[in-house]
Design an enzyme around this catalytic site. Structure first.
Site, PDB file in Angstrom:
ATOM      1  N   GLU A 130       0.818  -1.218   0.000  1.00 47.67           N
ATOM      2  CA  GLU A 130       0.000   0.000   0.000  1.00 47.67           C
ATOM      3  C   GLU A 130       0.856   1.274   0.000  1.00 47.67           C
ATOM      4  O   GLU A 130       0.441   2.311  -0.514  1.00 47.67           O
ATOM      5  CB  GLU A 130      -0.925   0.000   1.224  1.00 47.67           C
ATOM      6  N   THR A 183      -6.262   8.561  -3.976  1.00 50.27           N
ATOM      7  CA  THR A 183      -6.083   8.720  -2.527  1.00 50.27           C
ATOM      8  C   THR A 183      -5.223   9.955  -2.243  1.00 50.27           C
ATOM      9  O   THR A 183      -5.511  10.728  -1.327  1.00 50.27           O
ATOM     10  CB  THR A 183      -5.426   7.458  -1.937  1.00 50.27           C
TER      11      THR A 183
HETATM   12  P1  ADP Z   1      -8.309   2.237  -3.936  1.00 46.71           P
HETATM   13  O1  ADP Z   1      -8.751   2.911  -2.647  1.00 46.71           O
HETATM   14  O2  ADP Z   1      -9.483   1.859  -4.772  1.00 46.71           O
HETATM   15  O3  ADP Z   1      -7.335   1.142  -3.706  1.00 46.71           O
HETATM   16  P2  ADP Z   1      -6.088   3.886  -4.505  1.00 46.71           P
HETATM   17  O4  ADP Z   1      -6.069   5.264  -5.103  1.00 46.71           O
HETATM   18  O5  ADP Z   1      -5.652   3.707  -3.112  1.00 46.71           O
HETATM   19  O6  ADP Z   1      -7.536   3.335  -4.762  1.00 46.71           O
HETATM   20  O7  ADP Z   1      -5.155   2.910  -5.377  1.00 46.71           O
HETATM   21  C1  ADP Z   1      -5.213   2.914  -6.734  1.00 46.71           C
HETATM   22  C2  ADP Z   1      -3.827   3.217  -7.286  1.00 46.71           C
HETATM   23  O8  ADP Z   1      -2.960   2.099  -7.053  1.00 46.71           O
HETATM   24  C3  ADP Z   1      -3.878   3.421  -8.784  1.00 46.71           C
HETATM   25  O9  ADP Z   1      -3.047   4.508  -9.098  1.00 46.71           O
HETATM   26  C4  ADP Z   1      -3.285   2.142  -9.351  1.00 46.71           C
HETATM   27  O10 ADP Z   1      -2.613   2.336 -10.567  1.00 46.71           O
HETATM   28  C5  ADP Z   1      -2.310   1.699  -8.258  1.00 46.71           C
HETATM   29  N1  ADP Z   1      -2.082   0.243  -8.240  1.00 46.71           N
HETATM   30  C6  ADP Z   1      -0.902  -0.399  -8.343  1.00 46.71           C
HETATM   31  N2  ADP Z   1      -1.067  -1.731  -8.292  1.00 46.71           N
HETATM   32  C7  ADP Z   1      -2.403  -1.948  -8.158  1.00 46.71           C
HETATM   33  C8  ADP Z   1      -3.184  -3.126  -8.067  1.00 46.71           C
HETATM   34  N3  ADP Z   1      -2.670  -4.345  -8.117  1.00 46.71           N
HETATM   35  N4  ADP Z   1      -4.509  -2.972  -7.902  1.00 46.71           N
HETATM   36  C9  ADP Z   1      -5.065  -1.733  -7.868  1.00 46.71           C
HETATM   37  N5  ADP Z   1      -4.388  -0.583  -7.964  1.00 46.71           N
HETATM   38  C10 ADP Z   1      -3.052  -0.695  -8.096  1.00 46.71           C
END
Ligand code: ADP
Length: 308
Positions: A130, A183
């Site tokens: 994360e 985020t």
């Molecule tokens: P959420 O709260 O839906 O997880 P975030 O903004 O925290 O949304 O995370 C999404 C971001 O993480 C995007 O920029 C995406 O490209 C990146 N990311 C990297 N790897 C992954 C993955 N395996 N699954 C989802 N998002 C990913």
């Protein structure tokens, strides 16, 4: 065991009053993943469907979390791991898309290694994934994905996560407007300081919510779902937020709020019928907003990630 297939669920972080601390696990929304042992050492992401995400191990939260686990595995192994990700949770939805991948990767690899790590350790490794997208190894989504039910991140130094009990008949109706809120963007708009009077109400609500879960008190649970500190800012990024919350309140929901950093809006209900009735009402109301959306009803999932 050479290969496993898992369901890695979506999660609601914050749950109104518990910014960065509370989270809960969903069960009808989630990704599928296959994790397999291979002759090639290290971690490879070999397949992603459903979204355009990076295949490079260091750029995908699943890869980063997997590497964090392997770094702490003190036996030498002459094999590696392949990860396939079948995305159903859209990144940037606020329902823990990145967390599902990070948590799924460490859950799967731990199984294939015959479970050398505890759940708390897996949460720590997943939180490192994360960190790639949150600038901090945040655990409020990965914890409920791995443990199920409701979780509270008590602290980070050292990381300690508590699993809280949850009522059998608790359902969430989740509206996901198809706009992306990163985020990072929704963190940037938050003030650096909170008003003390608001903070007092906020931590009283967190305590009451935890008590409500222990005593199965739906009314107390609902009346604790208030966020005076973060929601006033973040709700401005979500078109139609106030109207959805009002519709939920008028139709018997226990309470509503922003799921994670948004744009998804959750409403908790007692019983599936209430949750489905609310889904139909919100559908009608939100059609007027002229923004494409998805809407889901989910029981709160007590188990977390599972083998399928
Ligand atoms: P959420 O709260 O839906 O997880 P975030 O903004 O925290 O949304 O995370 C999404 C971001 O993480 C995007 O920029 C995406 O490209 C990146 N990311 C990297 N790897 C992954 C993955 N395996 N699954 C989802 N998002 C990913």
């Amino acid at each position: 065991m050479k290969e496993i297939k898992i369901f890695s669920p979506g999660t609601i972080a914050n749950v109104s009053c518990g910014f960065d601390a509370l989270g809960c696990c969903l069960d009808t929304i989630g990704d599928e993943m296959i994790i397999r042992k291979t002759d090639k050492k290290g971690v490879q992401i070999t397949k992603i469907t459903g979204d355009d995400l990076p295949f490079e191990t260091h750029k995908n939260v699943a890869g980063v979390a997997a590497l964090a686990l392997l770094e702490k595995y003190n036996k030498s192994i002459d094999y590696g791991f392949e990860i396939e990700i079948y995305k159903n949770i859209k990144p940037g939805s606020g329902i823990g898309s990145s967390a599902a991948s990070a948590a799924g990767a460490v859950f799967g690899i731990n199984k294939l290694l015959n479970e050398p790590f505890t759940a708390q350790e897996l949460i720590l490794f997943a939180s490192k994934g994360e960190e790639l997208v949150s600038d901090f190894p945040i655990a409020d989504n990965v914890a409920p994905a791995l443990l199920g039910g409701f979780t509270l991140v008590k602290g980070y130094d050292p990381l300690k996560v508590l699993k809280l009990p949850v009522m059998d008949d608790l359902y969430a109706t989740i509206l996901h407007p198809q706009i992306e809120i990163k985020t990072s963007e929704s963190r940037a708009i938050l003030p650096e300081k909170a008003n003390l009077k608001d903070a007092v109400k906020q931590w009283a609500n967190v305590g009451a919510l935890v008590h409500a879960l222990h005593t199965e008190d739906y009314d107390l649970f609902g009346s604790s779902l208030h966020d005076l500190i973060v929601e006033p800012y973040r709700s401005q990024l979500i078109p139609g937020f106030d109207q959805v919350v009002k519709t939920a309140k008028d139709n018997g929901a226990l309470g509503s709020g922003i799921s994670g950093s948004g744009p998804s809006i959750f409403s908790f209900c007692k019983g599936i019928q209430q949750a489905e009735k609310l889904r139909d009402k919100i559908k009608k109301v939100y059609k007027k907003a002229d923004i494409p959306f998805h809407i889901y009803v989910s029981k709160i999932n007590k188990k977390g990630i599972k083998l399928i």
